[in-house]
Design a protein around this motif. Structure first.
Motif, PDB file in Angstrom:
ATOM      1  N   TRP A 139       0.708  -1.208   0.007  1.00 46.49           N
ATOM      2  CA  TRP A 139       0.101  -0.075   0.164  1.00 46.49           C
ATOM      3  C   TRP A 139       0.648   1.338   0.079  1.00 46.49           C
ATOM      4  O   TRP A 139       1.929   1.246   0.635  1.00 46.49           O
ATOM      5  CB  TRP A 139      -0.988  -0.224   1.235  1.00 46.49           C
ATOM      6  CG  TRP A 139      -1.862  -1.215   1.288  1.00 46.49           C
ATOM      7  CD1 TRP A 139      -1.671  -2.345   1.622  1.00 46.49           C
ATOM      8  CD2 TRP A 139      -3.179  -0.861   0.483  1.00 46.49           C
ATOM      9  NE1 TRP A 139      -2.822  -3.139   1.183  1.00 46.49           N
ATOM     10  CE2 TRP A 139      -3.741  -2.397   0.442  1.00 46.49           C
ATOM     11  CE3 TRP A 139      -3.928  -0.043   0.013  1.00 46.49           C
ATOM     12  CZ2 TRP A 139      -5.188  -2.633   0.223  1.00 46.49           C
ATOM     13  CZ3 TRP A 139      -5.207  -0.431  -0.402  1.00 46.49           C
ATOM     14  CH2 TRP A 139      -5.688  -1.662  -0.515  1.00 46.49           C
ATOM     15  N   VAL A 140       0.417   2.372  -0.637  1.00 50.32           N
ATOM     16  CA  VAL A 140       1.151   3.552  -0.907  1.00 50.32           C
ATOM     17  C   VAL A 140       0.428   4.553   0.023  1.00 50.32           C
ATOM     18  O   VAL A 140      -0.583   4.755  -0.427  1.00 50.32           O
ATOM     19  CB  VAL A 140       1.333   3.930  -2.428  1.00 50.32           C
ATOM     20  CG1 VAL A 140       2.267   5.359  -2.698  1.00 50.32           C
ATOM     21  CG2 VAL A 140       2.086   2.697  -3.037  1.00 50.32           C
ATOM     22  N   VAL A 141       1.321   5.531   0.463  1.00 50.25           N
ATOM     23  CA  VAL A 141       0.797   6.799   1.129  1.00 50.25           C
ATOM     24  C   VAL A 141       1.544   7.643   0.445  1.00 50.25           C
ATOM     25  O   VAL A 141       2.940   7.621   0.595  1.00 50.25           O
ATOM     26  CB  VAL A 141       0.863   6.715   2.510  1.00 50.25           C
ATOM     27  CG1 VAL A 141       0.487   8.227   2.999  1.00 50.25           C
ATOM     28  CG2 VAL A 141       0.173   5.791   3.279  1.00 50.25           C
ATOM     29  N   SER A 142       1.067   8.709  -0.245  1.00 48.33           N
ATOM     30  CA  SER A 142       1.658   9.779  -0.817  1.00 48.33           C
ATOM     31  C   SER A 142       1.004  10.954  -0.314  1.00 48.33           C
ATOM     32  O   SER A 142       0.059  11.161  -0.121  1.00 48.33           O
ATOM     33  CB  SER A 142       1.867   9.344  -2.450  1.00 48.33           C
ATOM     34  OG  SER A 142       0.662   9.614  -2.978  1.00 48.33           O
ATOM     35  N   GLY A 143       1.893  12.127  -0.444  1.00 53.58           N
ATOM     36  CA  GLY A 143       1.595  13.504  -0.330  1.00 53.58           C
ATOM     37  C   GLY A 143       2.554  14.581  -0.800  1.00 53.58           C
ATOM     38  O   GLY A 143       3.398  14.022  -1.369  1.00 53.58           O
TER      39      GLY A 143
END
Length: 134
Positions: free
Chosen positions: A92-96
């Motif tokens: 899973w990817v969290v980006s910001g």
């Protein structure tokens, strides 16, 4: 039967990122930061230049990603939708993105160190950053 249940309940959960992996990641990130700052300098970016940064984290569980996302949101980062990795559907990817930051190498290293340690608390790995291209 009870003994089997106890063994199953006492099985240690496996972490996505170990302390050793975190240490290795932090060392690699310092090298990457130096390289990126040098590359950016070729485009007129110096240590006083304020640029926004896109950042990325990965983990093996969507609930871990959601918890990390909540922490980052409380720190006033703009976050994108959590999604499965395009390269590995089990991750899973969290980006910001950040607000504008100075590109002083020491401050950048402190920032990536801080984000890496926050991610580690949620069993996620800081997976790097790139300057926002406008």
């Amino acid at each position: 039967m009870t003994q089997l249940l106890n063994l199953a309940c006492n099985k240690p959960s496996e972490r996505f990122i170990s302390e050793e992996q975190l240490r290795n990641q932090l060392a690699q990130q310092v090298l990457s930061n130096e390289s990126k700052v040098q590359q950016l300098s070729q485009f007129g970016v110096d240590e006083r230049s304020g640029i926004s940064i896109d950042f990325f984290f990965i983990t093996n569980d969507s609930s871990k990603a959601k918890e990390l996302s909540g922490e980052l949101a409380s720190m006033q980062y703009h976050l994108n939708k959590i999604h499965p990795s395009a390269n590995n559907q089990e991750l899973w990817v969290v980006s910001g993105s950040s607000s504008r930051m100075n590109m002083k190498l020491r401050e950048l290293n402190d920032w990536t160190n801080s984000l890496s340690k926050i991610a580690f608390r949620y069993d996620c790995a800081f997976n790097g950053w790139n300057p926002v291209t406008e």
